[in-house]
Design an enzyme around this catalytic site. Structure first.
Site, PDB file in Angstrom:
ATOM      1  N   GLY A  87      56.412  32.876  68.101  1.00 51.64           N
ATOM      2  CA  GLY A  87      55.200  32.147  67.725  1.00 51.64           C
ATOM      3  C   GLY A  87      53.920  32.635  68.373  1.00 51.64           C
ATOM      4  O   GLY A  87      52.968  31.875  68.522  1.00 51.64           O
ATOM      5  N   ASN A 106      51.672  34.618  67.122  1.00 59.23           N
ATOM      6  CA  ASN A 106      50.567  34.510  66.163  1.00 59.23           C
ATOM      7  C   ASN A 106      50.130  33.061  65.998  1.00 59.23           C
ATOM      8  O   ASN A 106      48.940  32.771  65.928  1.00 59.23           O
ATOM      9  CB  ASN A 106      50.975  35.090  64.803  1.00 59.23           C
ATOM     10  CG  ASN A 106      50.851  36.599  64.776  1.00 59.23           C
ATOM     11  OD1 ASN A 106      49.749  37.130  64.742  1.00 59.23           O
ATOM     12  ND2 ASN A 106      51.980  37.280  64.824  1.00 59.23           N
ATOM     13  N   MET A 122      60.650  33.001  58.816  1.00 53.70           N
ATOM     14  CA  MET A 122      61.628  33.935  58.270  1.00 53.70           C
ATOM     15  C   MET A 122      62.326  33.410  57.016  1.00 53.70           C
ATOM     16  O   MET A 122      63.551  33.511  56.886  1.00 53.70           O
ATOM     17  CB  MET A 122      62.665  34.272  59.352  1.00 53.70           C
ATOM     18  CG  MET A 122      62.052  34.841  60.622  1.00 53.70           C
ATOM     19  SD  MET A 122      61.118  36.358  60.309  1.00 53.70           S
ATOM     20  CE  MET A 122      62.482  37.487  60.146  1.00 53.70           C
ATOM     21  N   ARG A 123      61.557  32.808  56.121  1.00 55.94           N
ATOM     22  CA  ARG A 123      62.159  32.348  54.865  1.00 55.94           C
ATOM     23  C   ARG A 123      61.217  32.662  53.710  1.00 55.94           C
ATOM     24  O   ARG A 123      60.006  32.578  53.867  1.00 55.94           O
ATOM     25  CB  ARG A 123      62.356  30.836  54.882  1.00 55.94           C
ATOM     26  CG  ARG A 123      63.545  30.427  55.663  1.00 55.94           C
ATOM     27  CD  ARG A 123      63.802  28.946  55.523  1.00 55.94           C
ATOM     28  NE  ARG A 123      64.638  28.537  56.628  1.00 55.94           N
ATOM     29  CZ  ARG A 123      65.941  28.768  56.687  1.00 55.94           C
ATOM     30  NH1 ARG A 123      66.559  29.373  55.694  1.00 55.94           N
ATOM     31  NH2 ARG A 123      66.625  28.371  57.726  1.00 55.94           N
ATOM     32  N   ASN A 161      50.109  34.613  54.583  1.00 52.05           N
ATOM     33  CA  ASN A 161      51.133  35.185  55.476  1.00 52.05           C
ATOM     34  C   ASN A 161      50.582  36.408  56.199  1.00 52.05           C
ATOM     35  O   ASN A 161      49.678  37.067  55.703  1.00 52.05           O
ATOM     36  CB  ASN A 161      52.349  35.614  54.634  1.00 52.05           C
ATOM     37  CG  ASN A 161      53.485  36.139  55.485  1.00 52.05           C
ATOM     38  OD1 ASN A 161      53.793  35.588  56.547  1.00 52.05           O
ATOM     39  ND2 ASN A 161      54.110  37.224  55.049  1.00 52.05           N
ATOM     40  N   HIS A 197      51.932  40.065  57.696  1.00 52.84           N
ATOM     41  CA  HIS A 197      53.084  40.965  57.611  1.00 52.84           C
ATOM     42  C   HIS A 197      52.808  42.226  58.441  1.00 52.84           C
ATOM     43  O   HIS A 197      51.729  42.801  58.345  1.00 52.84           O
ATOM     44  CB  HIS A 197      53.364  41.334  56.155  1.00 52.84           C
ATOM     45  CG  HIS A 197      54.587  42.154  56.032  1.00 52.84           C
ATOM     46  ND1 HIS A 197      55.853  41.607  56.091  1.00 52.84           N
ATOM     47  CD2 HIS A 197      54.760  43.497  55.946  1.00 52.84           C
ATOM     48  CE1 HIS A 197      56.750  42.579  56.019  1.00 52.84           C
ATOM     49  NE2 HIS A 197      56.111  43.729  55.934  1.00 52.84           N
TER      50      HIS A 197
HETATM   51  C1  GRF Z   1      54.968  39.145  63.417  1.00 53.75           C
HETATM   52  O1  GRF Z   1      55.115  40.526  63.623  1.00 53.75           O
HETATM   53  C2  GRF Z   1      54.559  38.823  62.004  1.00 53.75           C
HETATM   54  O2  GRF Z   1      53.733  39.803  61.440  1.00 53.75           O
HETATM   55  C3  GRF Z   1      55.892  38.795  61.296  1.00 53.75           C
HETATM   56  O3  GRF Z   1      56.760  38.188  62.211  1.00 53.75           O
HETATM   57  C4  GRF Z   1      56.318  38.428  63.539  1.00 53.75           C
HETATM   58  C5  GRF Z   1      56.201  37.092  64.216  1.00 53.75           C
HETATM   59  O4  GRF Z   1      55.876  37.201  65.561  1.00 53.75           O
HETATM   60  N1  GRF Z   1      55.781  38.110  60.015  1.00 53.75           N
HETATM   61  P1  GRF Z   1      55.424  35.905  66.365  1.00 53.75           P
HETATM   62  O5  GRF Z   1      56.510  34.853  66.200  1.00 53.75           O
HETATM   63  O6  GRF Z   1      54.102  35.449  65.829  1.00 53.75           O
HETATM   64  O7  GRF Z   1      55.309  36.388  67.792  1.00 53.75           O
END
Ligand code: GRF
Length: 199
Positions: free
Chosen positions: A11, A13, A88-89, A110, A112
């Site tokens: 988490g 981000n 992750m879904r 989102n 990515h």
């Molecule tokens: C990030 O690299 C994001 O781009 C991808 O999953 C990862 C999540 O990382 N979709 P975090 O949980 O935010 O550290």
């Protein structure tokens, strides 16, 4: 504008978005949805942003039931926009339809970790690194029914250095993610919408 964050893992981000939101005047993040009991995010949010509710919504049955449960949390907080941050879904029709805004567009965003359309799906940093790409990147895009296929709002590159290990490469990518995702949140704060926004 009420926004919910969706996350599954560390988490990092999501935490950057919560921090950024605390400096913005038009948006609010009252809710974080987490679907993995192993996620370390809930206790970090409780420590740093105690006013934010974390709903742990694990999936036991069908995707439809899972999404209905998530939607009931979103409704309770009058959420209009969702920002996925390592969720992750793949989302299904209940959420894609349930989060349509006035314009008829699904208001789900989102981040990515690649230069889409390259390396959609899982382990994108690893795939780019192992393919010996000379640069990596991160992309923030609208969510549609595909996997990492929606229109792009911002996409930025970072260099791969000759001495990079995979760990270094991922670290540089994450730093870039932590910069660009809050920029999109700021654009939503300032404009009230992300329609037509290309940063
Ligand atoms: C990030 O690299 C994001 O781009 C991808 O999953 C990862 C999540 O990382 N979709 P975090 O949980 O935010 O550290």
């Amino acid at each position: 504008v009420n926004i919910a964050l969706f996350a599954s893992g560390e988490g990092t981000n999501a935490l950057q978005l919560l921090k950024a939101a605390s400096t913005m005047n038009r948006i609010r993040i009252p809710l974080v949805i987490v679907d993995q009991p192993s996620s370390t995010l809930p206790h970090k949010v409780k420590d740093l942003f105690p006013q934010v509710e974390v709903a742990l919504v694990t999936r036991a049955g069908s995707r439809e039931d899972h999404e209905k449960e998530i939607l009931s949390h979103l409704r309770r907080h009058s959420v209009e926009w969702c920002f996925l941050a390592g969720f992750m879904r793949v989302l299904g029709p209940v959420l894609l339809q349930g989060l349509k805004g006035k314009s008829g567009r699904t208001q789900i965003i989102n981040i990515h970790p690649s230069l889409l359309p390259k390396y959609p799906g899982l382990e994108s940093y690893r795939k780019a690194f192992e393919a010996n790409e000379s640069e990596g990147g991160a992309t923030v895009h609208w969510v549609d029914e595909g996997v990492d296929t929606g229109p792009i709002i911002i996409q930025k590159k970072f260099p791969r250095l000759a001495t990079d290990t995979l760990h270094d490469f991922i670290e540089r990518g994450k730093q870039l993610e932590w910069k660009i995702y809050p920029e999109v949140l700021k654009a939503l704060n300032d404009r009230g919408d992300l329609d037509g926004v290309n940063l």
